[in-house]
Enzyme design. Structure first.
Site, PDB file in Angstrom:
ATOM      1  N   SER A  56     -10.050  14.846   2.221  1.00 56.04           N
ATOM      2  CA  SER A  56     -10.935  13.852   2.838  1.00 56.04           C
ATOM      3  C   SER A  56     -11.918  14.515   3.787  1.00 56.04           C
ATOM      4  O   SER A  56     -13.105  14.161   3.824  1.00 56.04           O
ATOM      5  CB  SER A  56     -10.118  12.804   3.595  1.00 56.04           C
ATOM      6  OG  SER A  56      -9.374  12.005   2.702  1.00 56.04           O
ATOM      7  N   ASP A  86      -2.935   0.276   5.507  1.00 52.90           N
ATOM      8  CA  ASP A  86      -2.106  -0.557   6.388  1.00 52.90           C
ATOM      9  C   ASP A  86      -0.729   0.046   6.631  1.00 52.90           C
ATOM     10  O   ASP A  86      -0.224   0.055   7.754  1.00 52.90           O
ATOM     11  CB  ASP A  86      -1.907  -1.954   5.767  1.00 52.90           C
ATOM     12  CG  ASP A  86      -3.170  -2.782   5.770  1.00 52.90           C
ATOM     13  OD1 ASP A  86      -4.029  -2.565   6.644  1.00 52.90           O
ATOM     14  OD2 ASP A  86      -3.301  -3.657   4.888  1.00 52.90           O
ATOM     15  N   GLU A  87      -0.105   0.541   5.548  1.00 50.57           N
ATOM     16  CA  GLU A  87       1.290   0.960   5.624  1.00 50.57           C
ATOM     17  C   GLU A  87       1.513   2.217   6.458  1.00 50.57           C
ATOM     18  O   GLU A  87       2.636   2.482   6.888  1.00 50.57           O
ATOM     19  CB  GLU A  87       1.862   1.154   4.214  1.00 50.57           C
ATOM     20  CG  GLU A  87       1.202   2.240   3.386  1.00 50.57           C
ATOM     21  CD  GLU A  87       0.016   1.775   2.580  1.00 50.57           C
ATOM     22  OE1 GLU A  87      -0.343   2.479   1.611  1.00 50.57           O
ATOM     23  OE2 GLU A  87      -0.568   0.708   2.905  1.00 50.57           O
ATOM     24  N   GLN A  89      -0.601   2.967   9.183  1.00 48.97           N
ATOM     25  CA  GLN A  89      -1.294   2.829  10.467  1.00 48.97           C
ATOM     26  C   GLN A  89      -0.361   2.893  11.667  1.00 48.97           C
ATOM     27  O   GLN A  89      -0.670   3.562  12.665  1.00 48.97           O
ATOM     28  CB  GLN A  89      -2.089   1.520  10.503  1.00 48.97           C
ATOM     29  CG  GLN A  89      -3.370   1.554   9.704  1.00 48.97           C
ATOM     30  CD  GLN A  89      -4.200   0.294   9.879  1.00 48.97           C
ATOM     31  OE1 GLN A  89      -3.977  -0.488  10.806  1.00 48.97           O
ATOM     32  NE2 GLN A  89      -5.161   0.086   8.992  1.00 48.97           N
ATOM     33  N   HIS A 111      -8.878  -4.888   8.986  1.00 49.93           N
ATOM     34  CA  HIS A 111      -7.917  -5.877   8.478  1.00 49.93           C
ATOM     35  C   HIS A 111      -6.902  -6.101   9.589  1.00 49.93           C
ATOM     36  O   HIS A 111      -6.482  -5.152  10.254  1.00 49.93           O
ATOM     37  CB  HIS A 111      -7.250  -5.351   7.206  1.00 49.93           C
ATOM     38  CG  HIS A 111      -6.246  -6.273   6.590  1.00 49.93           C
ATOM     39  ND1 HIS A 111      -6.397  -7.654   6.589  1.00 49.93           N
ATOM     40  CD2 HIS A 111      -5.077  -6.018   5.943  1.00 49.93           C
ATOM     41  CE1 HIS A 111      -5.365  -8.192   5.946  1.00 49.93           C
ATOM     42  NE2 HIS A 111      -4.549  -7.226   5.559  1.00 49.93           N
ATOM     43  N   GLY A 137     -15.291  -0.490   0.395  1.00 46.49           N
ATOM     44  CA  GLY A 137     -16.176   0.398   1.128  1.00 46.49           C
ATOM     45  C   GLY A 137     -17.280   0.997   0.275  1.00 46.49           C
ATOM     46  O   GLY A 137     -18.395   1.220   0.747  1.00 46.49           O
ATOM     47  N   ASP A 194      -6.717 -13.357   3.775  1.00 43.38           N
ATOM     48  CA  ASP A 194      -7.010 -12.163   2.988  1.00 43.38           C
ATOM     49  C   ASP A 194      -5.833 -11.808   2.077  1.00 43.38           C
ATOM     50  O   ASP A 194      -6.012 -11.551   0.882  1.00 43.38           O
ATOM     51  CB  ASP A 194      -7.331 -10.993   3.912  1.00 43.38           C
ATOM     52  CG  ASP A 194      -7.797  -9.765   3.157  1.00 43.38           C
ATOM     53  OD1 ASP A 194      -8.943  -9.770   2.666  1.00 43.38           O
ATOM     54  OD2 ASP A 194      -7.035  -8.792   3.051  1.00 43.38           O
ATOM     55  N   GLU A 198      -5.873 -12.043  -2.068  1.00 45.36           N
ATOM     56  CA  GLU A 198      -5.549 -10.874  -2.893  1.00 45.36           C
ATOM     57  C   GLU A 198      -4.393 -11.155  -3.837  1.00 45.36           C
ATOM     58  O   GLU A 198      -4.441 -10.808  -5.031  1.00 45.36           O
ATOM     59  CB  GLU A 198      -5.179  -9.689  -1.991  1.00 45.36           C
ATOM     60  CG  GLU A 198      -6.338  -9.130  -1.187  1.00 45.36           C
ATOM     61  CD  GLU A 198      -5.899  -8.157  -0.114  1.00 45.36           C
ATOM     62  OE1 GLU A 198      -6.770  -7.497   0.467  1.00 45.36           O
ATOM     63  OE2 GLU A 198      -4.668  -8.065   0.153  1.00 45.36           O
ATOM     64  N   SER A 255     -22.089 -22.645 -22.474  1.00 48.34           N
ATOM     65  CA  SER A 255     -22.320 -23.693 -23.465  1.00 48.34           C
ATOM     66  C   SER A 255     -21.542 -24.953 -23.109  1.00 48.34           C
ATOM     67  O   SER A 255     -20.568 -24.919 -22.345  1.00 48.34           O
ATOM     68  CB  SER A 255     -21.891 -23.206 -24.848  1.00 48.34           C
ATOM     69  OG  SER A 255     -20.480 -23.082 -24.909  1.00 48.34           O
TER      70      SER A 255
END
Length: 342
Positions: A56, A86-87, A89, A111, A137, A194, A198, A255
């Site tokens: 990264s 999230d998991e 953080q 989030h 993103g 959210d 999802e 149609s």
């Protein structure tokens, strides 16, 4: 029940609220890439907090972004935007972010999961706010470069400095959201709606519906290529119409035969029993059952997650889709995602 809708545009924001701050974006995945590059182009002093020398970090440096360790980025910054999954953080927060924070800083999320479910509990002397683009993103970046933007939500959880809303508006504007619309919500509302969207509609509901339709046609003896076109490929064409003009515009465009099928057969597929199950899903989100199950799955090594993911990747619909997409003339020209770069 009535809900007032207030839309903020670029003209409603005070750009100085973000231009006078040093911003650390923690993580360089889809949102990290999209938000940080837009911030940089908007004149914001931004760095990436990531593992030095990691993949990264190399991608970020290739985009002309400065990279620091997470600890140093937190010490340097006035505003910290956490854009790692999230998991992970809560662990990163406890070990690398919290020990290096100081009173008056702005802790931002895209989030509300970890704040709302109290996986992260910030000190009272830190501002806690949210800017949540309503799109990936990579789309945040591609829309920004096109002179447009992705609508974004903002929320304030705690505000000791007294200007967190203005800071959130300025940040949202700097990533292009002020061109499309910025909407105020709460951490609770953003998180629960959210997750529900999802699970029940956008990802879980849609992928299951597409797959079930594909399987029904193939099991009845139809070509998997025709099943792919009818149940997956054309989905984008329909969703684009809905996105631009609502369900009514979609029905105007298709149609009469298709619309009659829509009006009469749709309720046979999405039955009251399906809606009852959606209500159960929402309850499990609201009471924290889903959040706890997901964190338990992550902490136990994600065995079930990986098994289900692999099963999906090996499905016939994926093999057929890969073969068909390889033949499209535009297959690479307009791709938003380049995994080697972003």
């Amino acid at each position: 029940m009535t809900h007032e809708l207030k839309v903020y545009m670029d003209s409603d924001t005070d750009k100085s609220k973000i231009l006078d701050k040093k911003v650390a974006v923690i993580g360089y995945g889809s949102q990290g890439y999209g938000q940080s590059t837009c911030l940089k182009d908007s004149g914001v002093d931004v760095v990436i907090g990531a593992r030095l020398g990691g993949n990264s970090a190399k991608k970020a440096e290739a985009e002309g972004l400065k990279v620091m360790s997470i600890e140093d980025a937190v010490k340097w910054a006035d505003l910290i935007q956490i854009l790692i999954p999230d998991e992970v953080q809560s662990k990163v927060y406890e070990e690398q972010i919290k020990p290096n924070m100081r009173p008056g800083q702005y802790l931002m999320f895209a989030h509300g999961f970890n704040i709302h479910f109290k996986k992260i509990v910030p000190p009272a002397d830190v501002n806690v706010l949210m800017v949540a683009p309503k799109g990936p993103g990579h789309t945040v970046r591609s829309e920004y470069l096109a002179g447009k933007g992705v609508p974004s939500l903002i929320a304030v959880y705690q505000d000791p400095s007294g200007d967190s809303k203005e800071v959130a508006l300025a940040y949202a504007s700097a990533i292009g959201a002020g061109r499309a619309g910025i909407y105020q919500t709460s951490f609770k509302e953003e998180t629960e709606t959210d997750l529900f969207g999802e699970q029940a509609v956008l990802c879980g509901g849609l992928s299951a519906l597409i797959t079930a339709g594909f399987e029904t046609l193939v099991e009845a003896g139809y070509s998997p290529y025709m099943a792919y076109f009818e149940c997956l490929h054309e989905m984008k064409l329909i969703v684009d119409l809905v996105n631009q003009g609502g369900i009514s515009d979609m029905r105007y465009s298709i149609s009469n035969t298709a619309e009659w099928g829509d009006l009469t057969i749709g309720p046979r597929i999405i039955t009251p029993a399906v809606k009852d199950e959606m209500k159960k899903v929402l309850k499990e989100i609201q009471d924290g059952t889903f959040a706890n199950e997901w964190m338990a799955e992550y902490n136990s090594g994600m065995k079930k997650f990986k098994e289900l993911e692999k099963k999906g990747e090996e499905h016939l619909i994926e093999k057929v889709g890969q073969e068909l997409r390889s033949k499209f003339a535009w297959k690479d020209a307009d791709k938003i995602i380049n995994r080697d770069k972003n």
